[in-house]
Design an enzyme around this catalytic site. Structure first.
Site, PDB file in Angstrom:
ATOM      1  N   GLY A 208       3.538   1.671  -1.120  1.00  0.00           N
ATOM      2  CA  GLY A 208       3.718   1.973  -2.540  1.00  0.00           C
ATOM      3  C   GLY A 208       4.826   1.127  -3.126  1.00  0.00           C
ATOM      4  N   ASN A 209       5.308   1.497  -4.297  1.00  0.00           N
ATOM      5  CA  ASN A 209       6.454   0.784  -4.882  1.00  0.00           C
ATOM      6  C   ASN A 209       7.291   1.765  -5.693  1.00  0.00           C
ATOM      7  OD1 ASN A 209       5.499   0.717  -7.774  1.00  0.00           O
ATOM      8  ND2 ASN A 209       3.792  -0.368  -6.787  1.00  0.00           N
ATOM      9  N   HIS A 210       8.397   1.268  -6.214  1.00  0.00           N
ATOM     10  CA  HIS A 210       9.374   2.167  -6.848  1.00  0.00           C
ATOM     11  C   HIS A 210       9.042   2.559  -8.289  1.00  0.00           C
ATOM     12  CE1 HIS A 210      12.145   2.118  -3.566  1.00  0.00           C
ATOM     13  NE2 HIS A 210      12.228   0.801  -3.567  1.00  0.00           N
TER      14      HIS A 210
END
Ligand code: CTP
Length: 400
Positions: A208-210
């Site tokens: 995923g990412n932030h």
């Protein structure tokens, strides 16, 4: 509709002035910022204290408050207002408004107001029917002012007929319809993507990412407030959206692609602010991967670029807005993405800018348009940034 709208309420000398307390209460409850101007006669019917308490703002009664030495700036009040509402509007004030007289703060603010003006007459039957009143009213209507028709019933004089001010609930409903009519994106269909995507590795892990989704949600809210019908395609996030927004939750880049493609043709404006994963595992393990080897590799394949896919199918009438998040050579990368993905606007975030990026409530952006002109903005809250972005979109909607 009234949320965060600045409403300047003018109250004239009429027994209906007592209803202005409820009117202010309802406006504030609907989220409006309310400032009240009372004429001297109105202050005999309702106290400034009542309306100041309900509006949570000082009430203005005259140009100059002798006791405090404060001068009330009618120009500022007139320009502050998104809508000026005169309720009750007496025959006297209607007459002054129709003839450019400004011997009190209310009528001076009226002459200074650049916003739509609505007035709700309140007077006795014979005053209402008098030719002079009717002529003044039609002059105001010629000026573009909007009348909220008085009701028929028992009047304070004991007479029965037309002249009683519309009820506060009716005035609010009228105002809301008027606001809707002026919304700049009314009848426009918009799709916004927001948040990250999660690419499954196995049943418990993902890449995923932030991204928090805050920027995309703020844009969706702003476009909705401008009257658009909004579909929000949201990656995994804990954020909530207004009830009127159609939210479609997705998890992976592939799901986002499918939903965006399905809703693309009907959309007039598409804003892709989601942080879509660029790569996804070639295979998703059906069971949890056990910890065995010292080193472990996951083979990844490119996801389909949702924005570029839509850009390649875009029609002349559709507006497509993309984002670019960069850490080096920001302007050139952004301009290249605008061209390659066939966008109308690209919003550039540089992680080198203080106050920009993930998990923070602020952002600093620049926008490039098709002519590759760069528009820069200060660091602002994401809500304010959303307004800037939507205003740039609006400029293109107006000229297209
Ligand atoms: N985007 C997309 N689908 C992807 C990847 C990106 O729709 N699979 C969109 C994003 O929503 C954003 C824009 O493309 O509007 C730019 O995303 P960004 O990550 O900055 O750029 P990429 O095109 O992915 O290029 P790179 O990661 O190499 O900078």
């Amino acid at each position: 509709m009234l949320n965060r709208k600045n409403i300047l309420l003018g109250v004239c000398g009429s027994i209906a002035a007592y209803k202005s307390a409820l009117l202010v209460r309802l406006l504030v409850k609907a989220g409006a910022n309310v400032k009240v101007i009372l004429t001297a006669d109105a202050a005999n019917f309702i106290t400034p204290l009542t309306l100041a308490t309900l509006s949570k703002n000082p009430v203005y009664t005259q140009y100059f408050e002798a006791e405090t030495g404060v001068w009330s700036n009618h120009v500022e009040l007139g320009l502050w207002a998104d809508y000026m509402l005169i309720a009750p509007a007496s025959a006297n004030t209607i007459g002054k408004m129709a003839n450019g007289l400004c011997d009190n703060l209310l009528t001076a603010a009226y002459l200074s107001a650049k916003c739509p003006v609505l007035f709700a007459p309140a007077m006795d039957l014979d005053m209402w029917q008098h030719e002079s009143t009717q002529e003044n009213i039609s002059r105001l209507q010629q000026f573009g002012n909007i009348m909220i028709e008085p009701g028929t019933g028992e009047l304070a004089s004991g007479l029965h007929g037309q002249g009683r001010m519309a009820e506060p609930e009716e005035i609010i409903a009228f105002l809301e319809i008027e606001i809707v009519k002026h919304l700049p994106l009314l009848n426009k269909k918009v799709m916004v993507t927001a948040g990250p995507t999660y690419e499954a590795i196995d049943p418990v892990r993902f890449i995923g990412n932030h991204s928090s989704g805050k920027m995309g949600f703020a844009i969706a809210e702003q476009l909705y407030a401008m009257g658009a019908e909004v579909i929000l395609v949201a990656g995994p996030t804990t954020l909530t959206a207004s009830a009127g927004i159609t939210r479609i939750d997705v998890v992976s880049a592939e799901e986002m692609l499918q939903v965006c493609q399905a809703n693309f043709i009907g959309s007039d404006i598409i804003v892709m602010s989601a942080a879509v994963a660029d790569y996804t595992p070639v295979e998703v393990a059906q069971q949890k991967i056990k910890k065995k080897e010292d080193q472990f590799n996951i083979e990844l394949k490119k996801t389909t670029d949702v924005l570029a896919t839509l850009g390649s199918k875009k029609s002349e009438t559709q507006l497509l807005v993309g984002f670019a998040l960069e850490t080096t050579d920001e302007d050139n990368y952004a301009k290249e993405k605008l061209r390659k993905k066939n966008l109308d606007l690209i919003v550039l975030n540089s992680l080198n800018d203080k106050g920009a990026g993930f998990k923070v409530d602020t952002n600093k952006i620049s926008i490039f348009n098709k002519k590759l002109e760069k528009i820069t903005f200060e660091t602002k809250t994401k809500t304010e940034v959303a307004k800037d972005i939507c205003n740039e979109i609006l400029k293109l909607v107006k000229t297209s």
